[in-house]
Design a protein around this motif. Structure first.
Motif, PDB file in Angstrom:
ATOM      1  N   LEU A   1       0.843  -1.188   0.000  1.00  0.00           N
ATOM      2  CA  LEU A   1       0.000   0.000   0.000  1.00  0.00           C
ATOM      3  C   LEU A   1       0.889   1.252   0.000  1.00  0.00           C
ATOM      4  O   LEU A   1       1.814   1.350   0.803  1.00  0.00           O
TER       5      LEU A   1
ATOM      6  N   PHE B   1      -3.975  -8.663  -0.981  1.00  0.00           N
ATOM      7  CA  PHE B   1      -4.185  -7.713   0.113  1.00  0.00           C
ATOM      8  C   PHE B   1      -3.303  -8.076   1.306  1.00  0.00           C
ATOM      9  O   PHE B   1      -2.737  -7.203   1.974  1.00  0.00           O
TER      10      PHE B   1
ATOM     11  N   ASP C   1      -3.169   1.055  10.520  1.00  0.00           N
ATOM     12  CA  ASP C   1      -2.989  -0.302   9.999  1.00  0.00           C
ATOM     13  C   ASP C   1      -3.331  -1.383  11.029  1.00  0.00           C
ATOM     14  O   ASP C   1      -3.537  -2.542  10.672  1.00  0.00           O
TER      15      ASP C   1
ATOM     16  N   GLU D   1      -6.527  -3.518  10.678  1.00  0.00           N
ATOM     17  CA  GLU D   1      -6.498  -4.635   9.709  1.00  0.00           C
ATOM     18  C   GLU D   1      -5.980  -5.917  10.373  1.00  0.00           C
ATOM     19  O   GLU D   1      -6.406  -7.016  10.016  1.00  0.00           O
TER      20      GLU D   1
ATOM     21  N   LEU E   1      -8.753  -7.364  12.297  1.00  0.00           N
ATOM     22  CA  LEU E   1      -9.820  -7.854  11.411  1.00  0.00           C
ATOM     23  C   LEU E   1      -9.458  -9.149  10.698  1.00  0.00           C
ATOM     24  O   LEU E   1     -10.313 -10.008  10.502  1.00  0.00           O
ATOM     25  N   HIS E   2      -8.182  -9.286  10.295  1.00  0.00           N
ATOM     26  CA  HIS E   2      -7.866 -10.330   9.312  1.00  0.00           C
ATOM     27  C   HIS E   2      -6.784 -11.306   9.740  1.00  0.00           C
ATOM     28  O   HIS E   2      -6.341 -12.101   8.925  1.00  0.00           O
TER      29      HIS E   2
ATOM     30  N   LEU F   1     -11.033  -3.435  18.281  1.00  0.00           N
ATOM     31  CA  LEU F   1     -11.500  -2.734  17.086  1.00  0.00           C
ATOM     32  C   LEU F   1     -12.493  -1.639  17.440  1.00  0.00           C
ATOM     33  O   LEU F   1     -13.347  -1.813  18.304  1.00  0.00           O
TER      34      LEU F   1
ATOM     35  N   GLU G   1     -15.109   0.298  15.099  1.00  0.00           N
ATOM     36  CA  GLU G   1     -15.631   0.407  13.736  1.00  0.00           C
ATOM     37  C   GLU G   1     -16.695   1.495  13.620  1.00  0.00           C
ATOM     38  O   GLU G   1     -17.570   1.416  12.769  1.00  0.00           O
TER      39      GLU G   1
ATOM     40  N   ASP H   1     -15.157   5.797   9.421  1.00  0.00           N
ATOM     41  CA  ASP H   1     -15.195   5.335   8.032  1.00  0.00           C
ATOM     42  C   ASP H   1     -14.340   4.093   7.826  1.00  0.00           C
ATOM     43  O   ASP H   1     -14.659   3.236   7.014  1.00  0.00           O
ATOM     44  N   ARG H   2     -13.216   4.038   8.514  1.00  0.00           N
ATOM     45  CA  ARG H   2     -12.362   2.862   8.404  1.00  0.00           C
ATOM     46  C   ARG H   2     -12.063   2.340   9.803  1.00  0.00           C
ATOM     47  O   ARG H   2     -11.972   3.114  10.754  1.00  0.00           O
ATOM     48  N   ALA H   3     -11.931   1.034   9.926  1.00  0.00           N
ATOM     49  CA  ALA H   3     -11.710   0.421  11.226  1.00  0.00           C
ATOM     50  C   ALA H   3     -10.447   0.991  11.874  1.00  0.00           C
ATOM     51  O   ALA H   3      -9.411   1.149  11.236  1.00  0.00           O
TER      52      ALA H   3
ATOM     53  N   ARG I   1     -16.056  12.374   0.161  1.00  0.00           N
ATOM     54  CA  ARG I   1     -14.794  12.535   0.899  1.00  0.00           C
ATOM     55  C   ARG I   1     -13.641  12.979   0.004  1.00  0.00           C
ATOM     56  O   ARG I   1     -12.542  13.212   0.486  1.00  0.00           O
TER      57      ARG I   1
ATOM     58  N   GLY J   1     -10.019  -1.359   5.711  1.00  0.00           N
ATOM     59  CA  GLY J   1     -10.746  -0.683   6.763  1.00  0.00           C
ATOM     60  C   GLY J   1     -12.007  -1.371   7.217  1.00  0.00           C
ATOM     61  O   GLY J   1     -12.831  -0.768   7.914  1.00  0.00           O
TER      62      GLY J   1
ATOM     63  N   ASP K   1      -8.286 -12.926  -1.436  1.00  0.00           N
ATOM     64  CA  ASP K   1      -7.138 -12.106  -1.020  1.00  0.00           C
ATOM     65  C   ASP K   1      -6.660 -11.285  -2.217  1.00  0.00           C
ATOM     66  O   ASP K   1      -5.766 -11.710  -2.949  1.00  0.00           O
ATOM     67  N   SER K   2      -7.256 -10.117  -2.416  1.00  0.00           N
ATOM     68  CA  SER K   2      -6.919  -9.289  -3.574  1.00  0.00           C
ATOM     69  C   SER K   2      -6.766  -7.832  -3.165  1.00  0.00           C
ATOM     70  O   SER K   2      -7.680  -7.216  -2.641  1.00  0.00           O
ATOM     71  N   PHE K   3      -5.584  -7.287  -3.447  1.00  0.00           N
ATOM     72  CA  PHE K   3      -5.342  -5.863  -3.233  1.00  0.00           C
ATOM     73  C   PHE K   3      -6.221  -5.035  -4.176  1.00  0.00           C
ATOM     74  O   PHE K   3      -6.776  -4.002  -3.786  1.00  0.00           O
TER      75      PHE K   3
ATOM     76  N   GLU L   1      -2.866   5.272  -5.369  1.00  0.00           N
ATOM     77  CA  GLU L   1      -2.915   3.866  -5.791  1.00  0.00           C
ATOM     78  C   GLU L   1      -3.444   3.736  -7.218  1.00  0.00           C
ATOM     79  O   GLU L   1      -3.036   2.846  -7.962  1.00  0.00           O
TER      80      GLU L   1
END
Lengths: 207, 207
Positions: free
Chosen positions: A114, A157, A168, A171, A174-175, A191, A193, A196-198, B15, B115, B155-157, B171
């Protein structure tokens, strides 16, 4: 395949200093590195830490305290190809992503991080060298092209998410079910939530 | 497979208002949606826009101006399964990621967004419904489990990166050659890789 795992064993993850003390950042970095090494082993490959200082444990360690790019290029000059390079701050990585990284057959395989970085490489071309300073994804594509090496990318990802900033950490919760996620939970993080983003919040008071 | 593409045709991408005018945000959202639809077609599947208002073009459109979750669940109630749902703000997506999404055989396949969101789904279970409000990745896992549906993730960016904030635009310039990237370049945006993560800058003055 032999896979080098560059690891800052000295003062890792300074951009997390608003949330974690020096000692906590070292523990958390160790946990992330453990998760990466476990994913590499679980995929059937051979991790070697390329660390700025000695690291205890069962994983072989090459110690080199020079800057990342210099240390990796020196290790590459000595390595038999193919060789992989997977960063130590990718706690979402599991064996499936390592399989996909190693499974591509290009001369240089890049897993972008990223924000334009390079989180993992597989190198099958003797003239390829790394340059991790600023915008390394585009640099590595150029270096490969200049060396007449074919380039492939891995769309993952789990490989793209390097943990650098407080944002970060969500994430990871979460994963991941690995040591880094356990460490965060044990340290009181959970977390949040609501935005807008965790994000993460940390429980205060006695633990 | 029929794949629904929810699309805010009215006031998209608020946003990004610090960087883009209302009219520019609509153009950029159109370009992103075009890239997603092209990737779905290129993978051999059938896109249908689920849009808040009429949209010109060759892609079939279902118009529903209610909130996202309501509109998607009503479309799901009428749809023959399997059906896919892929968000319109994923300009990095190419056919390969769509193939991987559709190729998994679980009752519910989720492509998580950065997120904690949900950027794409494939639904093969009649009792599954969506809930996009806040932390939808975990909610969708729970809803699937409650419906006794098996859950898989992709699993995909390229599927994880939804464009919501100025930081996401880098990005697009790094990893896309589609219409959204072209639109940004034509609007004067270029990459700025001087910081920790790639950002964009916009050329000022006459164009």
């Amino acid at each position: 395949m032999r896979i080098l795992v560059p690891f800052d064993a000295t003062a890792p993850k300074s951009r997390l200093s608003s949330l974690l003390t020096d000692a906590e950042r070292r523990e958390f970095a160790d946990a992330m590195c453990h998760d990466v090494v476990a994913a590499i082993r679980s995929a059937g490959h051979d991790p070697t830490l390329l660390a700025t200082d000695n690291v205890d444990g069962e994983t072989p360690v090459l110690v080199d305290d020079r800057p990342l790019t210099t240390a990796v290029n020196d290790a590459l000059a000595d390595a038999s190809l193919p060789v992989g390079i997977v960063m130590a701050d990718l706690p979402l990585v599991r064996s499936g992503a390592i399989h996909r990284l190693v499974g591509r057959e290009d001369d240089v395989v890049i897993a972008p991080g990223l924000g334009g970085g390079t989180n993992a490489l597989v190198i099958r071309h003797p003239d390829f060298r790394v340059d991790y300073h600023g915008g390394s994804y585009r640099k590595h594509r150029s270096i490969a092209t200049e060396a007449d090496a074919s380039v492939g990318t891995v769309d993952s990802f789990r490989l793209a998410l390097d943990v650098d900033e407080p944002a970060d950490l969500g994430e990871v919760l979460l994963h991941s079910e690995g040591e880094a996620a356990d460490w965060l939970r044990d340290a009181g993080f959970s977390l949040d939530e609501t935005g807008d983003r965790a994000a993460v919040t940390r429980e205060t008071g006695d633990r």
